[in-house]
Every structure is written in C-alpha cells, then in structure tokens.
Scaffold this motif. Sequence first.
Motif, PDB file in Angstrom:
ATOM      1  N   ASN A   1     -20.677  27.159  28.794  1.00 21.64           N
ATOM      2  CA  ASN A   1     -21.712  26.475  27.445  1.00 21.64           C
ATOM      3  C   ASN A   1     -20.852  26.123  26.391  1.00 21.64           C
ATOM      4  N   PHE A   2     -20.727  24.499  26.122  1.00 22.54           N
ATOM      5  CA  PHE A   2     -19.903  24.497  25.185  1.00 22.54           C
ATOM      6  C   PHE A   2     -20.793  24.330  24.065  1.00 22.54           C
ATOM      7  N   ALA A   3     -22.127  24.886  24.308  1.00 25.84           N
ATOM      8  CA  ALA A   3     -22.436  25.021  22.598  1.00 25.84           C
ATOM      9  C   ALA A   3     -22.287  26.030  21.925  1.00 25.84           C
ATOM     10  N   ASP A   4     -21.286  26.969  23.362  1.00 31.35           N
ATOM     11  CA  ASP A   4     -21.090  28.675  22.761  1.00 31.35           C
ATOM     12  C   ASP A   4     -19.612  28.329  21.893  1.00 31.35           C
ATOM     13  N   PRO A   5     -19.361  28.308  20.494  1.00 35.34           N
ATOM     14  CA  PRO A   5     -18.069  28.269  20.143  1.00 35.34           C
ATOM     15  C   PRO A   5     -16.560  29.653  20.836  1.00 35.34           C
ATOM     16  N   LEU A   6     -17.497  30.677  21.217  1.00 35.82           N
ATOM     17  CA  LEU A   6     -16.647  32.148  22.045  1.00 35.82           C
ATOM     18  C   LEU A   6     -16.591  31.904  23.005  1.00 35.82           C
ATOM     19  N   ALA A   7     -17.163  30.651  24.049  1.00 30.79           N
ATOM     20  CA  ALA A   7     -16.869  30.898  24.581  1.00 30.79           C
ATOM     21  C   ALA A   7     -16.042  29.143  25.156  1.00 30.79           C
ATOM     22  N   VAL A   8     -15.964  28.167  24.174  1.00 33.74           N
ATOM     23  CA  VAL A   8     -15.327  27.450  24.034  1.00 33.74           C
ATOM     24  C   VAL A   8     -13.738  27.421  23.578  1.00 33.74           C
ATOM     25  N   LYS A   9     -13.910  28.167  22.879  1.00 34.55           N
ATOM     26  CA  LYS A   9     -12.349  29.404  22.801  1.00 34.55           C
ATOM     27  C   LYS A   9     -11.694  30.095  22.817  1.00 34.55           C
ATOM     28  N   ALA A  10     -12.597  30.615  24.296  1.00 32.51           N
ATOM     29  CA  ALA A  10     -12.147  31.157  26.121  1.00 32.51           C
ATOM     30  C   ALA A  10     -11.212  30.281  26.443  1.00 32.51           C
ATOM     31  N   LEU A  11     -12.239  29.043  26.509  1.00 34.71           N
ATOM     32  CA  LEU A  11     -11.832  28.546  27.554  1.00 34.71           C
ATOM     33  C   LEU A  11     -10.291  27.702  26.806  1.00 34.71           C
ATOM     34  N   ASN A  12     -10.067  27.667  25.515  1.00 34.01           N
ATOM     35  CA  ASN A  12      -8.818  26.807  25.479  1.00 34.01           C
ATOM     36  C   ASN A  12      -7.664  27.729  25.257  1.00 34.01           C
ATOM     37  N   LYS A  13      -7.435  28.924  25.164  1.00 31.97           N
ATOM     38  CA  LYS A  13      -6.897  30.212  25.470  1.00 31.97           C
ATOM     39  C   LYS A  13      -6.773  30.232  27.086  1.00 31.97           C
ATOM     40  N   ALA A  14      -6.971  30.071  27.735  1.00 31.50           N
ATOM     41  CA  ALA A  14      -7.013  29.805  29.072  1.00 31.50           C
ATOM     42  C   ALA A  14      -6.517  28.363  29.908  1.00 31.50           C
ATOM     43  N   LEU A  15      -6.939  26.727  28.901  1.00 29.50           N
ATOM     44  CA  LEU A  15      -6.161  25.836  28.552  1.00 29.50           C
ATOM     45  C   LEU A  15      -4.831  26.496  28.182  1.00 29.50           C
ATOM     46  N   LEU A  16      -4.567  26.611  27.967  1.00 28.85           N
ATOM     47  CA  LEU A  16      -3.116  26.855  26.992  1.00 28.85           C
ATOM     48  C   LEU A  16      -2.112  27.856  28.000  1.00 28.85           C
ATOM     49  N   ALA A  17      -3.058  29.244  28.499  1.00 26.28           N
ATOM     50  CA  ALA A  17      -2.521  29.979  28.874  1.00 26.28           C
ATOM     51  C   ALA A  17      -1.898  29.233  30.808  1.00 26.28           C
TER      52      ALA A  17
END
Length: 305
Positions: free
Chosen positions: A45-61
Amino acid sequence: MTAQKPGLHPRNRHRSRYDMNALCQSCPQLQEFIVQTPAGEPSVNFADPLAVKALNKALLAHFYGVAHWDIPEGFLCPPVPGRADYIHHLADLLAESNGGEIPKQATVLDIGTGANLIYPLIGAHEYGWRFTGSETGPEAFASAQAIINGNEGLTRVIRLRRQKDASLIFNGIIHKNENYDATMCNPPFHDSAATARAGSERKRRNLGQAEDGALNFGGQQHELWCEGGEVAFIEKMIAESQQFGRQVKWFTTLVSRGDNLPPLYRALTNVGAVKVVKKEMAQGQKQSRFIAWSFMNDAKRRRPF
C-alpha cells in the motif's frame, strides 16, 4: 513479473516490476506489508509510509547490498528507481568526457544527502565511486552516518560533512586543493511551507488518503521548501559554483519543472559556464531532468580522497 517500466535508464535495476517474493527474502520485514492487488498480485500500500519504508529497505538490501538502512520518522523516504536514474545518467555524462568509458574512480559530492543517503548508496554500489555527502540538519546527518557505520565497507567510500551555514552550498564543504568529478543535488522545490503542504495533500488525494494522513514519502522543511523555491536555490548554487570551477568537472542538479530552466540558463550564461548540458529522465508518466554545467574544457581530474 517481467513487465517493463517505461522510461527508466537501460542500466536501471528497477526496469522490471518488483519481485515481491525475492524482496521479502532480502528483507523479511516487508512481508507484513504485502497486500494483494485486484489482479491478485503481491504489492504494498503506497499510501502507508511504513510500507514504503519497508519496501525501500528491501530494495536497498536486495539490489545494492545495504544490510542496514533506516530513517527517522517524518524524513524524506525516496523512491529508489528514480534516484537510481540520476546516478546512471550522471555516469553517462562522465563517460562522455572520459573517452566513452564510465570512470571507475569518480569522486562525487552529494549536496544535501539527507537522512536517507540514497545517492551515495546507489553510486558506490553501481560504479564504485567515492562520495562526500553534505548535510545541514543534525538529525539527518546522524541518520546518514548511522547508515554508513552500519554497513561494512561504506566508511571507505562515503564520508559526510556538516554544512554549518545553511545559507551556503559549496562554501565550507569543498576544501582547498580538493577536486571532484561531479556534484549532484535534489533541491527543495517548493517556495513556502504552504505550497509544500498543498503538494503533500495533492499526493495524498492521488493515493486515496485522508488529508490529515502522513505523506508516504515524508519530508522535513529543508527537504521540501526554501525561500524562492527551486529556482532561487539553484541560482545560488550556480553563483557559488563559479568559485570552485577549477575543482569540479561537472556541477549538476535536478530541476523538477521544465518551466524553471530559462532563468537557470540565464544564470549559467552570467557566470560564464563553458559547457551546459540537460539530461532528460522519465519514470512512467513522470518527466524529470537534471542540468549540468562546467567551467573546464579538459576532462582530466585529480582525486580528492
């Protein structure tokens, strides 16, 4: 999941749709934010800031080997594919003045690197470049330093410098006898807190959020707006760059709106820039660009590290 995202640079690792299963393996925390699209595919859910942050963590990892990445609440959480595009187009620019070869030992100054440190993380991984990141805010500086300290090997390729005077850009950051292949910057583009809020509310509506919800990508005041907006900030950058024209091969900055280019071109003419280049970028429907300017005719640089 092989559908291509239109417009991204050919070397951008995010041209295909996200493989959420692989991303969850790289960052198990992402699993709790996975939702099903109407087509039955995993997404967030791209409207959820915690979800977006977790996605970024995953992409960077997953793509960049960043084991530790976090940002304080309320700070800018950058969309990784678009940030990677700036790095790849910058690599092409540096190659043009290096016999067509992307330099393996380039040194880059990231102005306003932010709590997220996104450009140095991508550039160091993709090209082995060395970065200096400047930052004015103590909390953002501490966050960026924690990312460097938390990932093996980054202290050798990324260093931070605190800009003590928020009215200055290069002064106090570029030291005497230092040289850089390029500078880069994602400048604040709003001209007031009110227009920044209006932009945030527009994004929230587009994402189906209530107006009092937290914006998914966040942002502190100095990340989102400054007096006079993007044009004033970049004009100041251009004026200061003249003093460092013998120490930097290419000065570059994102420009969010094409309408802002004419006054910037005039400013570059006024300071006597020898070369001016515009690089167009696109991510889906979103158009963006960066401009680059140089006071040099030769391409050979010494190394600052």
